[in-house]
Design an enzyme around this catalytic site. Structure first.
Site, PDB file in Angstrom:
ATOM      1  N   CYS A 207       0.825  -1.208   0.000  1.00 16.58           N
ATOM      2  CA  CYS A 207       0.000   0.000   0.000  1.00 16.58           C
ATOM      3  C   CYS A 207       0.867   1.269   0.000  1.00 16.58           C
ATOM      4  O   CYS A 207       1.520   1.549  -1.001  1.00 16.58           O
ATOM      5  CB  CYS A 207      -0.991  -0.053   1.156  1.00 16.58           C
ATOM      6  N   TYR A 208       0.936   1.997   1.118  1.00 16.36           N
ATOM      7  CA  TYR A 208       1.818   3.180   1.159  1.00 16.36           C
ATOM      8  C   TYR A 208       3.242   2.778   0.763  1.00 16.36           C
ATOM      9  O   TYR A 208       3.928   3.505   0.035  1.00 16.36           O
ATOM     10  CB  TYR A 208       1.806   3.786   2.567  1.00 16.36           C
TER      11      TYR A 208
ATOM     12  N   HIS B 140      -3.722  -5.317   0.449  1.00 16.11           N
ATOM     13  CA  HIS B 140      -3.133  -5.783   1.712  1.00 16.11           C
ATOM     14  C   HIS B 140      -3.115  -7.312   1.787  1.00 16.11           C
ATOM     15  O   HIS B 140      -4.117  -7.918   2.170  1.00 16.11           O
ATOM     16  CB  HIS B 140      -3.922  -5.212   2.897  1.00 16.11           C
TER      17      HIS B 140
ATOM     18  N   GLU C 202      -1.727  -9.088   3.937  1.00 14.58           N
ATOM     19  CA  GLU C 202      -1.648  -9.579   5.323  1.00 14.58           C
ATOM     20  C   GLU C 202      -3.017  -9.781   5.964  1.00 14.58           C
ATOM     21  O   GLU C 202      -3.124 -10.446   6.983  1.00 14.58           O
ATOM     22  CB  GLU C 202      -0.793  -8.624   6.167  1.00 14.58           C
TER      23      GLU C 202
ATOM     24  N   LYS D 274       2.142 -13.407  21.443  1.00 18.26           N
ATOM     25  CA  LYS D 274       1.461 -14.233  22.446  1.00 18.26           C
ATOM     26  C   LYS D 274       1.329 -15.697  22.003  1.00 18.26           C
ATOM     27  O   LYS D 274       1.578 -16.611  22.778  1.00 18.26           O
ATOM     28  CB  LYS D 274       0.070 -13.653  22.710  1.00 18.26           C
TER      29      LYS D 274
END
Ligand code: XMP
Length: 511
Positions: free
Chosen positions: A81-82, A171, A173, A368
């Site tokens: 993206c950016y 994106h 991700e 985590k």
């Protein structure tokens, strides 16, 4: 061996998610700010770099830019993206506001891929990607070719073969991009040719060596709460230095049913020094008559520190204090919280209580779920590895109003029933669930007699990050069973309520 990825963060919402996706492929990565100096980048020695998205426009004054030398490192770059627009602009292309040119594309977008390119190898020729951008590349820089497009976005992915630089406007991700995982995987393994050697087994080996080297014959003290992070830290450090580790578990009498004994059982046979301090009387007398939530939290925090000071004196000089800090804490540190809603108390952080030379944080680079995987690898029991968050002040903030032993015992029993039934029913998407003893008593009827007893509230929430949450739609049949068991099995309760409030406006805990 090519095995590390650097992710430069340009302020997008998904930086952490990109890092997770890379690590899921067993490739080690770190997320660093966009302006990380080249010296530090070279020290990290990445084999590939990913630029995240971000809220700025590359053509705006003072828009975030990386140290330009990253483009001369000669390693593959992947801009999202950016990050993609940044690459286009850097090499002489043009980026403009979407509104000025094409139709705006936001959300799920049919995208066409050049499947002969290694980035899209194995993919169908078209599929859904997730677009979220206000700017777009309008002129490709020299040396680049377009390798994906959508109806309104001719340069949905760009590629410079010679420099091994890729950019994608969508994106990969986020899970809405159907083949996002495959695209990232192709970049990591086809383009950057990385070795997938990031496993918890290799992490243990490396950490044990590092801890041994750092600690030598020194003594390490760890405040063990029984939570996932402190438990896994204890197991890992214990594996490295055995008896030179002392774990102190302060049982404040505010734990859940059987929790103190379970913690003792797990850690008393691990070849480390395990000290359990039964401080129930001390905590309960300090809390006697206290009803105000912040006072409760402060008193518990203070008592912890006092107990640790006393233990510290007994143990003698401590060289290292171990803390269970994990990677999201590291990434988020320094963001500053506007207002203290609750003063969080964490038994892991006691630096002012004890004199020590240094802090060790063996989990500071783990997410985590990696901490949980590490715990399994270290053979901690599943209930410990999968434990939900439990606040440092324990049940003190789940007994509304004054805390007494009697109230705590009522809550412990009700809470155990709720957790037991929720687990048995395998309720999905629950992040945290527990019972609260309200300070309200109400009239009921049991047998032929009038009762005047406590109401228990059940709280169950779903959340990604605990900053906000929604209440969980636990099936009625499960709630019915829980309610019936609580009023039948727990003396002192004649009413069960279900909390249907999200955060905001409520918080997860009641106090
Ligand atoms: P709240 O109530 O602030 O809770 O919405 C968000 C998450 O943080 C946990 N929590 C704590 N954890 N010490 C902790 O270690 C604390 O003092 C504390 N207070 C709340 C809470 O259980 C939830 O997961």
């Amino acid at each position: 061996m090519k095995n590390k990825v650097l992710i430069l963060n340009f302020g997008g919402q998904y930086g952490m998610l990109i890092a997770r996706r890379v690590r899921e492929n067993n490739v080690y990565c770190e997320l660093l700010p966009f302006n990380t100096p080249i010296k530090k980048i070279k020290e990290f020695n990445p084999s590939a770099i990913i630029f995240t998205g971000g809220p700025n426009s590359v053509y705006a004054e003072n828009s975030p830019k990386p140290d330009d030398s990253v483009f001369s490192l000669g390693i593959p770059i992947f801009g999202i993206c950016y990050g993609c627009q940044l690459i286009a602009e850097r090499f002489g292309g043009k980026v403009e506001s979407v509104s000025a040119i094409f139709h705006r594309e936001y959300g799920k977008t049919q995208t066409f891929f050049d499947v002969n390119n290694e980035l899209f190898s194995g993919l169908p020729e078209k599929s859904i990607t997730w677009m979220s951008h206000g700017d777009e590349i309008t002129v490709l820089p020299d040396g680049f070719t377009a390798i994906a497009h959508s109806k309104h976005c001719p340069f949905a992915a760009i590629y410079d073969k010679k420099r091994k630089i890729y950019g994608v406007q969508f994106h990969p991700e986020v899970t809405h991009t159907v083949f996002g995982k495959e695209i990232l995987k192709n970049f990591l393994f086809n383009t950057a040719r990385l070795t997938p050697d990031w496993t918890m087994e290799s992490f243990i080996e490396k950490s044990v060596k590092e801890i041994k080297e750092k600690v030598g014959d020194g003594k390490v003290l760890l405040a063990l709460s029984g939570g996932v992070d402190s438990s896994v830290s204890a197991a890992l450090i214990g594996k490295a230095i055995g008896k030179n580790l002392t774990c102190v578990f302060v049982d404040h009498g505010l734990m859940r049913l059987d929790e103190g004994n379970e913690i003792e059982q797990v850690f008393s046979n691990r070849g480390i020094n395990f000290i359990r301090i039964n401080a129930e009387d001390r905590f309960l007398s300090a809390l006697k008559g206290v009803v105000e939530p912040e006072r409760k939290r402060k008193i518990i925090g203070e008592q912890f520190i006092r107990v640790f000071e006393e233990v510290g004196k007994q143990i003698g000089k401590v060289d290292f204090l171990a803390q269970g800090t994990i990677y999201p804490d590291v990434i988020e540190s320094g963001t500053g919280v506007a207002e203290t809603i609750k003063s969080h108390h964490n038994v892991g952080g006691l630096p002012s209580a004890i004199s020590f030379k240094e802090i060790i944080e063996p989990l500071r680079l783990l997410f985590k779920d990696e901490v949980r995987a590490l715990g399994r690898e270290l053979e901690l029991p599943e209930y410990m590895v999968n434990r939900q968050p439990f606040p440092g002040p324990g049940l003190a903030i789940r007994v509304i109003g004054e805390i007494t032993k009697e109230k705590l015992d009522i809550l412990r029993k009700a809470d155990a029933i709720f957790r037991d039934e929720t687990e048995k029913a395998k309720v999905k998407n629950v992040s945290q669930y527990f019972a609260v003893l309200t300070n309200m008593r109400s009239v009921g009827v049991m047998g032929d007699g009038r009762t005047y007893e406590y109401a228990v509230a059940l709280r169950s929430v779903s959340t990604e990050d605990f900053m906000t949450c929604v209440w969980t739609k636990i099936p009625y049949r499960v709630l019915e069973k829980v309610s019936s068991r609580i009023v039948n099995e727990v003396k002192g309760v004649n009413r069960v309520l279900y909390d249907v409030t999200g955060k905001p406006p409520a918080t997860v805990e009641y106090e």
